[in-house]
Design an enzyme around this catalytic site. Structure first.
Site, PDB file in Angstrom:
ATOM      1  N   GLU A   1      42.950  21.923  42.589  1.00 42.59           N
ATOM      2  CA  GLU A   1      42.220  22.617  41.517  1.00 42.59           C
ATOM      3  C   GLU A   1      43.165  23.313  40.542  1.00 42.59           C
ATOM      4  O   GLU A   1      42.911  23.334  39.338  1.00 42.59           O
ATOM      5  CB  GLU A   1      41.255  23.647  42.115  1.00 42.59           C
ATOM      6  CG  GLU A   1      40.082  23.000  42.834  1.00 42.59           C
ATOM      7  CD  GLU A   1      39.208  23.993  43.562  1.00 42.59           C
ATOM      8  OE1 GLU A   1      39.460  25.208  43.441  1.00 42.59           O
ATOM      9  OE2 GLU A   1      38.294  23.542  44.259  1.00 42.59           O
TER      10      GLU A   1
ATOM     11  N   ASN B   1      47.612  20.138  48.372  1.00 45.56           N
ATOM     12  CA  ASN B   1      46.725  19.172  47.746  1.00 45.56           C
ATOM     13  C   ASN B   1      47.395  18.620  46.492  1.00 45.56           C
ATOM     14  O   ASN B   1      48.119  19.342  45.797  1.00 45.56           O
ATOM     15  CB  ASN B   1      45.399  19.839  47.377  1.00 45.56           C
ATOM     16  CG  ASN B   1      44.619  20.303  48.599  1.00 45.56           C
ATOM     17  OD1 ASN B   1      44.599  19.614  49.619  1.00 45.56           O
ATOM     18  ND2 ASN B   1      43.992  21.464  48.514  1.00 45.56           N
TER      19      ASN B   1
ATOM     20  N   HIS C   1      49.156  25.930  50.960  1.00 48.79           N
ATOM     21  CA  HIS C   1      48.198  26.825  51.617  1.00 48.79           C
ATOM     22  C   HIS C   1      48.699  27.091  53.037  1.00 48.79           C
ATOM     23  O   HIS C   1      48.986  26.137  53.771  1.00 48.79           O
ATOM     24  CB  HIS C   1      46.826  26.169  51.735  1.00 48.79           C
ATOM     25  CG  HIS C   1      46.142  25.850  50.444  1.00 48.79           C
ATOM     26  ND1 HIS C   1      45.082  26.585  49.962  1.00 48.79           N
ATOM     27  CD2 HIS C   1      46.342  24.870  49.539  1.00 48.79           C
ATOM     28  CE1 HIS C   1      44.657  26.067  48.825  1.00 48.79           C
ATOM     29  NE2 HIS C   1      45.402  25.021  48.540  1.00 48.79           N
TER      30      HIS C   1
ATOM     31  N   ARG D   1      47.915  36.271  48.620  1.00 46.65           N
ATOM     32  CA  ARG D   1      46.703  35.878  49.333  1.00 46.65           C
ATOM     33  C   ARG D   1      45.750  35.123  48.406  1.00 46.65           C
ATOM     34  O   ARG D   1      45.607  35.490  47.232  1.00 46.65           O
ATOM     35  CB  ARG D   1      45.995  37.106  49.914  1.00 46.65           C
ATOM     36  CG  ARG D   1      46.757  37.733  51.045  1.00 46.65           C
ATOM     37  CD  ARG D   1      45.942  38.711  51.842  1.00 46.65           C
ATOM     38  NE  ARG D   1      46.816  39.517  52.685  1.00 46.65           N
ATOM     39  CZ  ARG D   1      47.302  39.136  53.860  1.00 46.65           C
ATOM     40  NH1 ARG D   1      46.985  37.947  54.352  1.00 46.65           N
ATOM     41  NH2 ARG D   1      48.119  39.921  54.549  1.00 46.65           N
ATOM     42  N   ASP D   2      45.116  34.093  48.966  1.00 49.82           N
ATOM     43  CA  ASP D   2      44.125  33.328  48.212  1.00 49.82           C
ATOM     44  C   ASP D   2      42.942  34.239  47.875  1.00 49.82           C
ATOM     45  O   ASP D   2      42.477  35.017  48.707  1.00 49.82           O
ATOM     46  CB  ASP D   2      43.648  32.123  49.035  1.00 49.82           C
ATOM     47  CG  ASP D   2      42.920  31.101  48.193  1.00 49.82           C
ATOM     48  OD1 ASP D   2      43.467  30.005  47.983  1.00 49.82           O
ATOM     49  OD2 ASP D   2      41.797  31.412  47.719  1.00 49.82           O
ATOM     50  N   ILE D   3      42.453  34.139  46.663  1.00 53.05           N
ATOM     51  CA  ILE D   3      41.365  35.013  46.203  1.00 53.05           C
ATOM     52  C   ILE D   3      40.055  34.691  46.919  1.00 53.05           C
ATOM     53  O   ILE D   3      39.159  35.550  46.998  1.00 53.05           O
ATOM     54  CB  ILE D   3      41.206  34.866  44.667  1.00 53.05           C
ATOM     55  CG1 ILE D   3      40.514  36.078  44.090  1.00 53.05           C
ATOM     56  CG2 ILE D   3      40.465  33.581  44.290  1.00 53.05           C
ATOM     57  CD1 ILE D   3      40.619  36.184  42.574  1.00 53.05           C
TER      58      ILE D   3
ATOM     59  N   HIS E   1      51.231  24.253  45.124  1.00 54.86           N
ATOM     60  CA  HIS E   1      51.153  25.396  46.040  1.00 54.86           C
ATOM     61  C   HIS E   1      50.884  24.920  47.447  1.00 54.86           C
ATOM     62  O   HIS E   1      50.180  23.927  47.658  1.00 54.86           O
ATOM     63  CB  HIS E   1      50.052  26.380  45.604  1.00 54.86           C
ATOM     64  CG  HIS E   1      48.746  25.742  45.320  1.00 54.86           C
ATOM     65  ND1 HIS E   1      48.480  25.076  44.132  1.00 54.86           N
ATOM     66  CD2 HIS E   1      47.620  25.634  46.058  1.00 54.86           C
ATOM     67  CE1 HIS E   1      47.240  24.605  44.157  1.00 54.86           C
ATOM     68  NE2 HIS E   1      46.695  24.923  45.328  1.00 54.86           N
TER      69      HIS E   1
HETATM   70  P1  5GP Z   1      43.780  23.853  45.403  1.00 54.51           P
HETATM   71  O1  5GP Z   1      42.369  23.348  45.550  1.00 54.51           O
HETATM   72  O2  5GP Z   1      44.306  23.672  44.010  1.00 54.51           O
HETATM   73  O3  5GP Z   1      44.715  23.301  46.455  1.00 54.51           O
HETATM   74  O4  5GP Z   1      43.723  25.402  45.725  1.00 54.51           O
HETATM   75  C1  5GP Z   1      43.643  26.390  44.727  1.00 54.51           C
HETATM   76  C2  5GP Z   1      43.439  27.704  45.426  1.00 54.51           C
HETATM   77  O5  5GP Z   1      43.733  28.747  44.519  1.00 54.51           O
HETATM   78  C3  5GP Z   1      42.006  27.927  45.923  1.00 54.51           C
HETATM   79  O6  5GP Z   1      42.013  28.120  47.336  1.00 54.51           O
HETATM   80  C4  5GP Z   1      41.550  29.162  45.136  1.00 54.51           C
HETATM   81  O7  5GP Z   1      40.738  30.016  45.898  1.00 54.51           O
HETATM   82  C5  5GP Z   1      42.865  29.809  44.756  1.00 54.51           C
HETATM   83  N1  5GP Z   1      42.819  30.568  43.513  1.00 54.51           N
HETATM   84  C6  5GP Z   1      42.306  30.154  42.310  1.00 54.51           C
HETATM   85  N2  5GP Z   1      42.455  31.101  41.368  1.00 54.51           N
HETATM   86  C7  5GP Z   1      43.079  32.144  41.986  1.00 54.51           C
HETATM   87  C8  5GP Z   1      43.511  33.429  41.506  1.00 54.51           C
HETATM   88  O8  5GP Z   1      43.345  33.794  40.351  1.00 54.51           O
HETATM   89  N3  5GP Z   1      44.113  34.236  42.412  1.00 54.51           N
HETATM   90  C9  5GP Z   1      44.316  33.847  43.720  1.00 54.51           C
HETATM   91  N4  5GP Z   1      44.934  34.735  44.522  1.00 54.51           N
HETATM   92  N5  5GP Z   1      43.929  32.652  44.189  1.00 54.51           N
HETATM   93  C10 5GP Z   1      43.308  31.813  43.335  1.00 54.51           C
END
Ligand code: 5GP
Length: 120
Positions: A96, A88, A103, A30-32, A101
């Site tokens: 980020e 992304n 979503h 799960r996303d944090i 990954h």
């Molecule tokens: P991006 O913007 O790279 O597509 O999405 C990165 C996602 O990773 C974000 O939705 C963020 O909330 C999630 N995320 C970042 N660090 C962590 C973490 O340490 N644990 C979890 N479970 N999700 C994370």
């Protein structure tokens, strides 16, 4: 080799996460910072930084990410109403975490696909 991210530590269970699934190719947790009631990240176990780094050798893991997303959507009870899968990539894609990954987002209407911008 590109620098690992926090996701590699989650995959190896060196850091805690709400992990829902793991097999030989992918891991889902799960996303944090969930953006919707269901917000799950599905990642390859191998560190592949972005979509731009995907090669033929990664096809099995990329396909597995999608079948796992479908199964998790069913388990979460969001398959019938629908959901969105997002990957992304890079700066303009607002990526980020530099570990590719997917979503899985659902549980309510996800809204418009992107914010439409007028041409400059
Ligand atoms: P991006 O913007 O790279 O597509 O999405 C990165 C996602 O990773 C974000 O939705 C963020 O909330 C999630 N995320 C970042 N660090 C962590 C973490 O340490 N644990 C979890 N479970 N999700 C994370």
């Amino acid at each position: 080799m590109a620098t690992e991210t926090i996701f590699s530590k989650i995959i190896r269970k060196e850091l805690p996460s709400d992990m829902l699934y793991q097999d030989d190719l992918v891991t889902a947790f799960r996303d944090i910072n969930p953006a919707l009631p269901t917000h799950i990240l599905i990642v390859p176990n191998e560190h592949i930084p972005t979509s731009s780094d995907v090669t033929d050798a990664h096809e099995a893991a990329m396909g597995r990410m999608h079948t796992v997303a479908r199964k998790l959507a069913e388990e979460e009870g969001i398959a019938k109403d629908g959901y969105r899968l997002i990957i992304n990539c890079g700066e303009h894609g607002r990526q980020e975490v530099m570990h590719i990954h997917m979503h899985l987002l659902g549980g309510s209407d996800v809204g418009p696909m992107i914010v439409r911008k007028k041409p400059a």
